[in-house]
Design a protein around this motif. Structure first.
Motif, PDB file in Angstrom:
ATOM      1  N   PRO A  41       0.830  -1.212   0.000  1.00 49.34           N
ATOM      2  CA  PRO A  41       0.000   0.000   0.000  1.00 49.34           C
ATOM      3  C   PRO A  41       0.859   1.255   0.000  1.00 49.34           C
ATOM      4  O   PRO A  41       1.862   1.338   0.714  1.00 49.34           O
ATOM      5  CB  PRO A  41      -0.792  -0.125   1.304  1.00 49.34           C
ATOM      6  CG  PRO A  41       0.095  -0.936   2.211  1.00 49.34           C
ATOM      7  CD  PRO A  41       0.798  -1.911   1.308  1.00 49.34           C
ATOM      8  N   ALA A  42       0.482   2.217  -0.831  1.00 48.91           N
ATOM      9  CA  ALA A  42       1.148   3.521  -0.773  1.00 48.91           C
ATOM     10  C   ALA A  42       0.620   4.275   0.441  1.00 48.91           C
ATOM     11  O   ALA A  42      -0.513   4.063   0.882  1.00 48.91           O
ATOM     12  CB  ALA A  42       0.859   4.313  -2.045  1.00 48.91           C
ATOM     13  N   TYR A  43       1.454   5.127   1.010  1.00 42.27           N
ATOM     14  CA  TYR A  43       0.972   5.939   2.128  1.00 42.27           C
ATOM     15  C   TYR A  43      -0.240   6.754   1.665  1.00 42.27           C
ATOM     16  O   TYR A  43      -0.363   7.066   0.474  1.00 42.27           O
ATOM     17  CB  TYR A  43       2.075   6.845   2.661  1.00 42.27           C
ATOM     18  CG  TYR A  43       2.650   7.832   1.670  1.00 42.27           C
ATOM     19  CD1 TYR A  43       1.942   8.978   1.278  1.00 42.27           C
ATOM     20  CD2 TYR A  43       3.918   7.645   1.123  1.00 42.27           C
ATOM     21  CE1 TYR A  43       2.464   9.882   0.384  1.00 42.27           C
ATOM     22  CE2 TYR A  43       4.453   8.562   0.227  1.00 42.27           C
ATOM     23  CZ  TYR A  43       3.712   9.676  -0.142  1.00 42.27           C
ATOM     24  OH  TYR A  43       4.228  10.577  -1.033  1.00 42.27           O
ATOM     25  N   PRO A  44      -1.153   7.108   2.552  1.00 43.51           N
ATOM     26  CA  PRO A  44      -2.342   7.870   2.148  1.00 43.51           C
ATOM     27  C   PRO A  44      -1.948   9.227   1.574  1.00 43.51           C
ATOM     28  O   PRO A  44      -1.416  10.077   2.281  1.00 43.51           O
ATOM     29  CB  PRO A  44      -3.122   8.036   3.458  1.00 43.51           C
ATOM     30  CG  PRO A  44      -2.653   6.925   4.326  1.00 43.51           C
ATOM     31  CD  PRO A  44      -1.202   6.730   3.975  1.00 43.51           C
ATOM     32  N   GLN A  45      -2.205   9.402   0.300  1.00 42.88           N
ATOM     33  CA  GLN A  45      -1.851  10.640  -0.387  1.00 42.88           C
ATOM     34  C   GLN A  45      -3.150  11.412  -0.649  1.00 42.88           C
ATOM     35  O   GLN A  45      -3.853  11.175  -1.627  1.00 42.88           O
ATOM     36  CB  GLN A  45      -1.144  10.318  -1.702  1.00 42.88           C
ATOM     37  CG  GLN A  45      -0.441  11.493  -2.331  1.00 42.88           C
ATOM     38  CD  GLN A  45       0.275  11.063  -3.593  1.00 42.88           C
ATOM     39  OE1 GLN A  45      -0.354  10.634  -4.553  1.00 42.88           O
ATOM     40  NE2 GLN A  45       1.597  11.160  -3.598  1.00 42.88           N
ATOM     41  N   LEU A  46      -3.481  12.327   0.251  1.00 42.78           N
ATOM     42  CA  LEU A  46      -4.768  13.020   0.205  1.00 42.78           C
ATOM     43  C   LEU A  46      -4.617  14.486  -0.197  1.00 42.78           C
ATOM     44  O   LEU A  46      -5.575  15.253  -0.102  1.00 42.78           O
ATOM     45  CB  LEU A  46      -5.457  12.903   1.570  1.00 42.78           C
ATOM     46  CG  LEU A  46      -5.614  11.458   2.094  1.00 42.78           C
ATOM     47  CD1 LEU A  46      -6.351  11.455   3.425  1.00 42.78           C
ATOM     48  CD2 LEU A  46      -6.315  10.568   1.082  1.00 42.78           C
ATOM     49  N   LYS A  47      -3.438  14.854  -0.644  1.00 40.86           N
ATOM     50  CA  LYS A  47      -3.170  16.202  -1.151  1.00 40.86           C
ATOM     51  C   LYS A  47      -2.547  16.042  -2.527  1.00 40.86           C
ATOM     52  O   LYS A  47      -1.856  15.056  -2.796  1.00 40.86           O
ATOM     53  CB  LYS A  47      -2.206  16.932  -0.212  1.00 40.86           C
ATOM     54  CG  LYS A  47      -1.873  18.349  -0.623  1.00 40.86           C
ATOM     55  CD  LYS A  47      -0.805  18.952   0.283  1.00 40.86           C
ATOM     56  CE  LYS A  47      -1.347  19.235   1.662  1.00 40.86           C
ATOM     57  NZ  LYS A  47      -0.366  19.992   2.489  1.00 40.86           N
TER      58      LYS A  47
END
Length: 334
Positions: A41-47
């Motif tokens: 899983p990629a780290y949560p990229q919310l920007k």
């Protein structure tokens, strides 16, 4: 943490999800990815990725400023003595997993913006007001300076993530069927290999969405990257530019985008499996991902919650399809 040797069929994500960047949403995103049993899983990229890195560089006064909402080059020479930019979501994820007692069990993927793509978001003073000629991406020396900064992020990320993905979607534009703009192929390869070296013993690749030219494929196969990630669901013509024989000879892993991140219609397990089956001769190791990040779903007049739920349903079906693929073609990879 030791370097991995990949053999078999794996799943991963590209990065972005259509949620606001809050601690609550970061927790929700990483927990959902783990619940769906994504291998990397990629780290949560919310920007937006450009803001994730450029806001850091602006704050550190490297020579980039914001004017009227646009990132502008203030100095021709960027200040290189800076802290590694853009790593807050990765470091947050590591800290959160450590609190859950999962830090040593989760194999994280760290997306890092590539210097060419980063440069394409920075406007420069020029008489040619046409993209990408009006951005730092048109200047090889500026790209090289940004590469030296991004190397710092690569080196730091390699302390925590098992896989590093250098995201360079702009290369699909800069390296067309004929032109490479102001950039020489060997210089591009040198910069890519330098980023790979900065990651140490980690598995390192690049993600380039959109249409891929044969010229770009040839260049990527000549680099030292471990994997190449592209979209193949919404851009099926990309399948034809990769020769299974040349890919195997290069020793690289193909990371296959096998479902749409633009269309809100949820692909069935069989729909996704039919795309996966097109790649059964490409190598004994494959990584399956969505085509790109899921923030693109917001262009379909969905609210963020609807778009996020759709993205997770797509991922759930992808994992099931990958398991079917691995079982069905197990003998081919023995």
């Amino acid at each position: 943490m030791i370097s991995l040797e990949l053999e078999g069929i794996f799943t991963s994500t590209i990065g972005s999800f259509p949620l606001d960047d809050t601690i609550c949403n970061r927790k929700r995103c990483i927990e959902d990815l783990l619940r769906n049993e994504i291998d990397f899983p990629a780290y949560p990229q919310l920007k937006d990725m450009d803001k994730q890195f450029l806001e850091d560089l602006v704050a550190q006064d490297v020579g980039i400023v914001i004017e009227n909402g646009t990132y502008m080059l203030k100095n021709k020479k960027l200040r290189g003595e800076v802290s590694p930019p853009g790593l807050d979501p990765l470091l947050w994820t590591i800290h959160y997993l450590k609190g859950l007692g999962l830090k040593s069990k989760v194999r994280l993927k760290a997306p890092i913006i590539g210097p060419y793509t980063l440069a394409s978001y920075i406007r420069i003073q020029t008489r040619i007001n046409t993209f990408p000629f009006n951005t730092a991406a048109s200047d090889p020396e500026l790209v090289r300076q940004l590469a030296d900064i991004i190397k710092k992020s690569c080196k730091e990320a390699s302390r925590y993530a098992e896989i590093i993905s250098i995201d360079e979607p702009i290369l699909g534009i800069l390296i067309g069927s004929r032109a490479t703009f102001a950039h020489k192929e060997e210089e591009i390869i040198e910069i890519i290999n330098g980023l790979k070296e900065a990651c140490g013993e980690r598995i390192v690749g690049t993600h380039i969405c959109g249409r891929i030219s044969p010229k770009l494929v040839d260049l990527l196969l000549r680099t030292e990257l471990d994997f190449l990630s592209h979209e193949f669901y919404d851009t099926p013509e990309n399948i034809d530019v990769y020769s299974p024989r040349k890919l195997r000879e290069s020793g690289k892993i193909l990371s296959v985008g096998c479902l749409s991140t633009k269309n809100p219609q949820i692909e069935t397990v069989d729909d996704i499996l039919s795309v996966m089956e097109k790649f059964r001769e490409y190598n004994e190791c494959l990584i399956f991902t969505p085509d790109c990040g899921f923030r693109k779903l917001l262009t379909s007049n969905l609210d963020k919650e609807e778009a996020y739920e759709i993205s997770m349903k797509k991922i759930r079906n992808m994992v099931q399809a990958a398991r079917k693929f691995a079982y069905k073609y197990k003998k081919l990879f023995e």
